[in-house]
Each structure stands twice: as structure tokens, then as C-alpha cells.
Design a protein around this motif. Structure first.
Motif, PDB file in Angstrom:
ATOM      1  N   GLY A  59       0.806  -1.217   0.000  1.00 57.16           N
ATOM      2  CA  GLY A  59       0.000   0.000   0.000  1.00 57.16           C
ATOM      3  C   GLY A  59       0.834   1.260   0.000  1.00 57.16           C
ATOM      4  O   GLY A  59       0.471   2.273  -0.605  1.00 57.16           O
ATOM      5  N   ILE A  60       1.995   1.207   0.651  1.00 55.37           N
ATOM      6  CA  ILE A  60       2.830   2.399   0.797  1.00 55.37           C
ATOM      7  C   ILE A  60       3.450   2.826  -0.532  1.00 55.37           C
ATOM      8  O   ILE A  60       3.484   4.025  -0.860  1.00 55.37           O
ATOM      9  CB  ILE A  60       3.945   2.147   1.844  1.00 55.37           C
ATOM     10  CG1 ILE A  60       3.329   2.153   3.246  1.00 55.37           C
ATOM     11  CG2 ILE A  60       5.051   3.190   1.736  1.00 55.37           C
ATOM     12  CD1 ILE A  60       4.287   1.732   4.333  1.00 55.37           C
ATOM     13  N   ILE A  61       3.939   1.872  -1.314  1.00 56.27           N
ATOM     14  CA  ILE A  61       4.618   2.226  -2.570  1.00 56.27           C
ATOM     15  C   ILE A  61       3.710   3.029  -3.502  1.00 56.27           C
ATOM     16  O   ILE A  61       4.071   4.140  -3.924  1.00 56.27           O
ATOM     17  CB  ILE A  61       5.173   0.966  -3.263  1.00 56.27           C
ATOM     18  CG1 ILE A  61       6.340   0.399  -2.442  1.00 56.27           C
ATOM     19  CG2 ILE A  61       5.627   1.275  -4.691  1.00 56.27           C
ATOM     20  CD1 ILE A  61       6.838  -0.951  -2.925  1.00 56.27           C
ATOM     21  N   PRO A  62       2.508   2.552  -3.838  1.00 55.69           N
ATOM     22  CA  PRO A  62       1.653   3.378  -4.710  1.00 55.69           C
ATOM     23  C   PRO A  62       1.132   4.632  -4.015  1.00 55.69           C
ATOM     24  O   PRO A  62       0.847   5.637  -4.676  1.00 55.69           O
ATOM     25  CB  PRO A  62       0.503   2.429  -5.083  1.00 55.69           C
ATOM     26  CG  PRO A  62       0.463   1.420  -3.992  1.00 55.69           C
ATOM     27  CD  PRO A  62       1.885   1.231  -3.562  1.00 55.69           C
ATOM     28  N   THR A  63       1.029   4.597  -2.677  1.00 53.98           N
ATOM     29  CA  THR A  63       0.569   5.781  -1.945  1.00 53.98           C
ATOM     30  C   THR A  63       1.578   6.918  -2.073  1.00 53.98           C
ATOM     31  O   THR A  63       1.216   8.069  -2.343  1.00 53.98           O
ATOM     32  CB  THR A  63       0.343   5.439  -0.461  1.00 53.98           C
ATOM     33  OG1 THR A  63      -0.778   4.562  -0.347  1.00 53.98           O
ATOM     34  CG2 THR A  63       0.072   6.692   0.366  1.00 53.98           C
ATOM     35  N   VAL A  64       2.850   6.617  -1.868  1.00 53.90           N
ATOM     36  CA  VAL A  64       3.895   7.639  -1.999  1.00 53.90           C
ATOM     37  C   VAL A  64       3.940   8.168  -3.433  1.00 53.90           C
ATOM     38  O   VAL A  64       4.056   9.373  -3.665  1.00 53.90           O
ATOM     39  CB  VAL A  64       5.263   7.074  -1.578  1.00 53.90           C
ATOM     40  CG1 VAL A  64       6.389   8.032  -1.963  1.00 53.90           C
ATOM     41  CG2 VAL A  64       5.292   6.826  -0.074  1.00 53.90           C
ATOM     42  N   LEU A  65       3.832   7.268  -4.402  1.00 51.76           N
ATOM     43  CA  LEU A  65       3.856   7.699  -5.800  1.00 51.76           C
ATOM     44  C   LEU A  65       2.631   8.547  -6.139  1.00 51.76           C
ATOM     45  O   LEU A  65       2.719   9.489  -6.937  1.00 51.76           O
ATOM     46  CB  LEU A  65       3.926   6.477  -6.723  1.00 51.76           C
ATOM     47  CG  LEU A  65       5.229   5.668  -6.644  1.00 51.76           C
ATOM     48  CD1 LEU A  65       5.156   4.448  -7.565  1.00 51.76           C
ATOM     49  CD2 LEU A  65       6.432   6.538  -7.008  1.00 51.76           C
ATOM     50  N   THR A  66       1.498   8.239  -5.520  1.00 47.48           N
ATOM     51  CA  THR A  66       0.307   9.063  -5.722  1.00 47.48           C
ATOM     52  C   THR A  66       0.532  10.458  -5.152  1.00 47.48           C
ATOM     53  O   THR A  66       0.055  11.453  -5.711  1.00 47.48           O
ATOM     54  CB  THR A  66      -0.923   8.408  -5.064  1.00 47.48           C
ATOM     55  OG1 THR A  66      -1.171   7.134  -5.681  1.00 47.48           O
ATOM     56  CG2 THR A  66      -2.169   9.273  -5.228  1.00 47.48           C
ATOM     57  N   GLY A  67       1.261  10.524  -4.040  1.00 48.99           N
ATOM     58  CA  GLY A  67       1.621  11.831  -3.489  1.00 48.99           C
ATOM     59  C   GLY A  67       2.452  12.637  -4.475  1.00 48.99           C
ATOM     60  O   GLY A  67       2.281  13.854  -4.598  1.00 48.99           O
ATOM     61  N   LEU A  68       3.351  11.963  -5.191  1.00 51.68           N
ATOM     62  CA  LEU A  68       4.146  12.644  -6.215  1.00 51.68           C
ATOM     63  C   LEU A  68       3.242  13.158  -7.337  1.00 51.68           C
ATOM     64  O   LEU A  68       3.403  14.291  -7.817  1.00 51.68           O
ATOM     65  CB  LEU A  68       5.185  11.691  -6.808  1.00 51.68           C
ATOM     66  CG  LEU A  68       6.198  11.043  -5.864  1.00 51.68           C
ATOM     67  CD1 LEU A  68       7.168  10.181  -6.650  1.00 51.68           C
ATOM     68  CD2 LEU A  68       6.961  12.080  -5.088  1.00 51.68           C
ATOM     69  N   LEU A  69       2.318  12.304  -7.776  1.00 50.35           N
ATOM     70  CA  LEU A  69       1.389  12.726  -8.839  1.00 50.35           C
ATOM     71  C   LEU A  69       0.561  13.924  -8.396  1.00 50.35           C
ATOM     72  O   LEU A  69       0.346  14.871  -9.159  1.00 50.35           O
ATOM     73  CB  LEU A  69       0.452  11.563  -9.193  1.00 50.35           C
ATOM     74  CG  LEU A  69       1.067  10.305  -9.818  1.00 50.35           C
ATOM     75  CD1 LEU A  69      -0.013   9.246 -10.012  1.00 50.35           C
ATOM     76  CD2 LEU A  69       1.741  10.616 -11.147  1.00 50.35           C
ATOM     77  N   ASN A  70       0.107  13.884  -7.150  1.00 49.68           N
ATOM     78  CA  ASN A  70      -0.735  14.959  -6.633  1.00 49.68           C
ATOM     79  C   ASN A  70       0.031  16.277  -6.572  1.00 49.68           C
ATOM     80  O   ASN A  70      -0.502  17.336  -6.924  1.00 49.68           O
ATOM     81  CB  ASN A  70      -1.247  14.584  -5.239  1.00 49.68           C
ATOM     82  CG  ASN A  70      -2.314  15.547  -4.742  1.00 49.68           C
ATOM     83  OD1 ASN A  70      -3.232  15.917  -5.470  1.00 49.68           O
ATOM     84  ND2 ASN A  70      -2.203  15.947  -3.485  1.00 49.68           N
ATOM     85  N   LYS A  71       1.285  16.215  -6.144  1.00 49.48           N
ATOM     86  CA  LYS A  71       2.102  17.434  -6.070  1.00 49.48           C
ATOM     87  C   LYS A  71       2.348  17.993  -7.461  1.00 49.48           C
ATOM     88  O   LYS A  71       2.243  19.203  -7.685  1.00 49.48           O
ATOM     89  CB  LYS A  71       3.431  17.125  -5.371  1.00 49.48           C
ATOM     90  CG  LYS A  71       4.297  18.368  -5.116  1.00 49.48           C
ATOM     91  CD  LYS A  71       5.532  18.005  -4.314  1.00 49.48           C
ATOM     92  CE  LYS A  71       6.377  19.247  -3.992  1.00 49.48           C
ATOM     93  NZ  LYS A  71       5.684  20.167  -3.073  1.00 49.48           N
ATOM     94  N   ALA A  72       2.666  17.105  -8.412  1.00 54.22           N
ATOM     95  CA  ALA A  72       2.911  17.554  -9.782  1.00 54.22           C
ATOM     96  C   ALA A  72       1.643  18.122 -10.405  1.00 54.22           C
ATOM     97  O   ALA A  72       1.669  19.180 -11.046  1.00 54.22           O
ATOM     98  CB  ALA A  72       3.437  16.404 -10.628  1.00 54.22           C
ATOM     99  N   GLY A  73       0.523  17.437 -10.221  1.00 56.15           N
ATOM    100  CA  GLY A  73      -0.727  17.874 -10.826  1.00 56.15           C
ATOM    101  C   GLY A  73      -1.309  19.124 -10.204  1.00 56.15           C
ATOM    102  O   GLY A  73      -2.180  19.766 -10.789  1.00 56.15           O
ATOM    103  N   SER A  74      -0.824  19.481  -9.011  1.00 54.96           N
ATOM    104  CA  SER A  74      -1.315  20.690  -8.331  1.00 54.96           C
ATOM    105  C   SER A  74      -0.587  21.942  -8.775  1.00 54.96           C
ATOM    106  O   SER A  74      -0.777  23.011  -8.213  1.00 54.96           O
ATOM    107  CB  SER A  74      -1.171  20.523  -6.807  1.00 54.96           C
ATOM    108  OG  SER A  74      -1.963  19.440  -6.355  1.00 54.96           O
ATOM    109  N   GLY A  75       0.284  21.817  -9.767  1.00 53.16           N
ATOM    110  CA  GLY A  75       0.978  22.980 -10.305  1.00 53.16           C
ATOM    111  C   GLY A  75       2.351  23.226  -9.717  1.00 53.16           C
ATOM    112  O   GLY A  75       2.973  24.251 -10.002  1.00 53.16           O
TER     113      GLY A  75
END
Length: 421
Positions: free
Chosen positions: A38-54
């Protein structure tokens, strides 16, 4: 073979790692494996969220910072998870998830059936690993910010699909669904590509000598401005300090011309500071113990990298990083506070005034901050609560080098930043 983020990280956090981590953390191997899933995709989702937030520029800064991480240490953790990596991991998690990292760790713990502290430690290992893997890939392939966005966009579907539904990650991140995150990064990547194409087309038109070259020049400039706006990172934040009321010098005379400051010409009021576990500390009103305990007990006071508390009774031997025996009292008091507030995590910073050799001052401030972390560890503070030490030298000095010593002494101190509470 195409670069695959999920699979690369799974290879790092493999069965061998899970077995050693389970032994170190006192958990079952199956629980650790489930948590990592669960942690591996969760951390990567955090990266996506930061990138997608501008904040693609800010993410690129994190990636570059993590590129030098020694990930080989993850393969040999018989003596414990690498403290340096965990300290970096805590900073990265704060950047990705803000004050939600604790809630996310709790969700992972509940999902995997392990202790929240174990989940938090695993997340601290996974964050720099994920950023480091991306950073090394970016370096080897020459990826810039736009290339990083394109790479993340190409892998977003696999990443988001790997997040266990039982985590409730979308709610924790404050989005309607994880698909919203994917949509944002797709839109941003498309905007970047479209802007780049506009620039290319404008240049071609201008080179051909077309009659509408002025119009295309305007379009090109607009496209460049759009690129700048999309890729800009977060501006540097001012480093602020919560100073103690009767601040005494914490850095005595050194070879780098940091002269000793006289004690403040006031009579300090002695007080008793009572901790949640019942322990009572002898301290001074307005001192670090007084302020820190009030801060930790205040539910409305937020932890963060820009809030610092000064030691006010900590000194070193002349020209060295050796803590004086009488300073051990305040070291022990801080250790007792951290033990009474086990969720609290701190970073220690060292500072000098603007006089002397800047390079030597910075090294001395680093050595002294490290000495404080070492002393706290020796006083039985849990490693997970100590997020490292950093010497800033005269970087944040406010008084000029030729200012009176009464002003410069305020720039010579050791401070504590509460990153989590």
C-alpha cells in the motif's frame, strides 16, 4: 526495457527487505509486505498529486535532492533501517502530504495490521527511495521538468490502480477520487506539450519570413510565459525562529571569531514544567522547556519547518563541538519532553553570527548541531523522533559583521524545529 516505477520500487522493497524490517520493527513479515504493497503506490500518488497541483518545479527539486540517496543500504538493514534515509524521508513526506502524513500512516497501519509507528517508519524509507529512483532515472536520461511530467503521466494509471481501496487515500488527500489526480496531471502534461508545440511553430513561421511574423512572435512569448507559470516552483520561505524570552548565548568563543556573549542582565524566574507523564522539570520562564511544552500541548499550534525554538542554557567548549557538563541539564530536559510526547519529531539547527570565516562557521555549526542530536540519542530519545541536524552557519544572521556583540550574540544559537507533533 521501459522504466517502470512500481516494479523498480517493488524490487527494492522485496521479500528480503520485508523479512529484515519485520524483525527490526517487531511485526510479522506478512504484515510488512502488505503495508509496503500500500505504501509504494501511496507515496507515488503523493508525487502525482504534487505535480498535478501545479508544483512540478518543486517536485523536480525534491527529485534532484533525492538523486544522491544511497539506496543500497535498504538491502542490508540487519543493524536497523538507515537513520539518514529516514530523516530525509520525513522531510519528503512533509513536502508531499503536509500534516496528513500521520493520518496516512495510520490508515496503512490499519489496512496492514501493523503498528502506526511501523507504518510511519516504512513510509519514511519509501519516500526517499521513490524520489531517488526517479532522480537517478532523470539524471541518466536527461529528463527536465516537462520530461518528468510526461513520465509520471505515462505511469499514472498503473500507480493509481495499485492503491488499495481500503486506504481511503482520496479522502485523506482531499480529492473526490484518485482519478481526479490523474486528470490534473494529464491536463498539465498536455498543456506543456501544447505550449512547446506553439513555440516550435512560431519559430518556424518567423524563420520563413511570413507576413504574420509579429503575431507569431506574440504567440511564442505567450507560450514561453505559460511554460514559466506551469513549471515555477514554490518560492523559498523565510526561516523564522521562535526565540526564548531571556536568550543566553549557546555558542562560546571559537576560532571562527564567534565571541562569547555575556548573560542577559536580568534575573531569570525559575519555574517547574510538568509533563504529561507526570515528570517535573526545573526550568526558566520563557525558556525552551516552557515554550516547547506549551506549544506541544496547544492543539491549534501547527508543527512545521519554519517554526524553531532556541536552546537558552546550552554551551560548548571553546572552539569545539563538545557540550559543557552543565549544559547536560537542558539536554536531559529536552529528552524528557520528547519521551513524554512520543509522536513529536524534531530537527536540530546550528547558527553563527556573520563574523569570521563563513565556511568554518558553517562546519562548526553543523558539528555542534550534530553533537546535540548525538547527546539526545544517548539520553534515550527514540531514533524516529530525531530527524537529523543541519548547520546553517551565518546564513540566517540578522546582525551585520561589524554590529555590536550585544546584537550579534542573538545570531549564535542552537535551535529545535518541531516537524511533527
Amino acid at each position: 526495457m521501459a522504466f517502470d516505477l512500481i516494479e523498480t520500487l517493488k524490487n527494492l522493497f522485496n521479500t528480503e527487505f520485508a523479512g529484515k524490517a519485520a524483525s527490526q520493527l517487531g511485526e510479522s513479515e506478512s504484515g510488512i509486505q502488505k503495508a509496503l504493497g500500500g505504501i509504494i503506490p501511496t507515496v507515488l500518488t503523493g508525487l502525482l498529486n504534487k505535480a498535478g497541483s501545479g508544483d512540478a518545479g518543486g517536485l523536480m527539486g525534491l527529485v534532484r535532492d533525492a538523486a544522491g540517496a544511497d539506496l543500497s543500504k535498504l538491502g542490508n538493514i540487519a543493524g536497523g533501517l538507515p537513520a539518514g534515509l529516514l530523516a530525509k524521508g520525513s522531510e519528503f513526506l512533509q513536502s508531499l502530504f503536509g500534516n496528513k502524513s500521520g493520518d496516512i500512516a495510520g490508515a496503512v497501519a490499519s489496512y496492514a495490521g501493523i503498528k502506526p509507528q511501523s507504518a510511519d517508519t516504512l513510509m519514511q524509507a519509501a519516500a526517499p527511495a521513490a524520489l531517488g529512483v526517479i532522480g537517478k532515472h532523470a539524471e541518466s536520461t536527461g529528463l527536465g521538468t516537462s520530461g518528468l511530467l510526461e513520465m509520471l503521466n505515462s505511469q499514472k494509471d498503473k500507480i493509481l490502480a495499485a492503491v488499495p481501496s481500503g486506504l481511503g487515500l482520496a479522502g485523506l488527500l482531499g480529492v473526490g477520487s484518485l482519478g481526479d489526480i490523474g486528470g490534473k496531471i494529464s491536463s498539465l502534461a498536455g498543456s506543456l506539450k501544447g505550449a512547446a508545440n506553439s513555440v516550435d511553430h512560431s519559430v518556424e513561421e518567423a524563420a520563413s519570413g511570413g507576413s504574420k511574423w509579429v503575431t507569431w512572435l506574440i504567440i511564442a512569448i505567450a507560450a514561453i510565459l505559460l511554460l514559466w507559470w506551469l513549471l515555477r516552483g514554490c518560492g523559498a520561505k523565510e526561516h523564522t525562529t521562535v526565540a526564548t524570552a531571556d536568550s543566553l548565548t549557546v555558542m562560546e568563543d571559537t576560532a571562527s571569531h564567534m565571541a562569547p556573549a555575556a548573560a542577559a542582565p536580568v534575573v531569570r524566574e525559575s519555574i517547574k514544567v510538568t509533563l504529561p507523564d507526570g515528570k517535573v522539570l526545573d526550568a526558566y520562564k520563557g525558556g525552551i522547556e516552557d515554550q516547547l511544552v506549551q506549544f506541544l500541548q496547544n492543539p491549534n499550534a501547527a508543527a512545521g519547518k519554519d517554526v524553531w525554538f532556541d536552546f537558552d542554557n546550552l554551551n560548548f567548549q571553546t572552539g569545539s563541538a563538545q557540550i559543557t557538563p552543565e549544559s547536560q541539564v537542558q539536554i536531559n530536559n529536552l529528552a524528557a519532553i520528547l519521551q513524554a510526547f512520543p509522536k513529536t519529531k524534531i530537527k536540530v539547527g546550528g547558527y553563527t553570527d556573520a563574523t569570521g570565516d563563513a565556511k568554518k562557521n558553517k562546519q562548526l555549526s553543523q558539528d555542534r548541531a550534530t553533537a546535540v542530536v548525538t547527546a539526545l540519542s544517548a539520553a534515550n530519545v527514540k531514533p524516529v523522533q530525531l530527524l537529523g541536524a543541519e548547520g546553517y552557519g551565518s546564513q540566517f544572521a540578522k546582525a551585520a559583521a561589524d554590529a555590536p556583540d550585544e546584537e550579534r550574540k542573538l545570531d549564535r544559537h542552537i535551535s529545535v524545529s518541531v516537524r511533527e507533533k
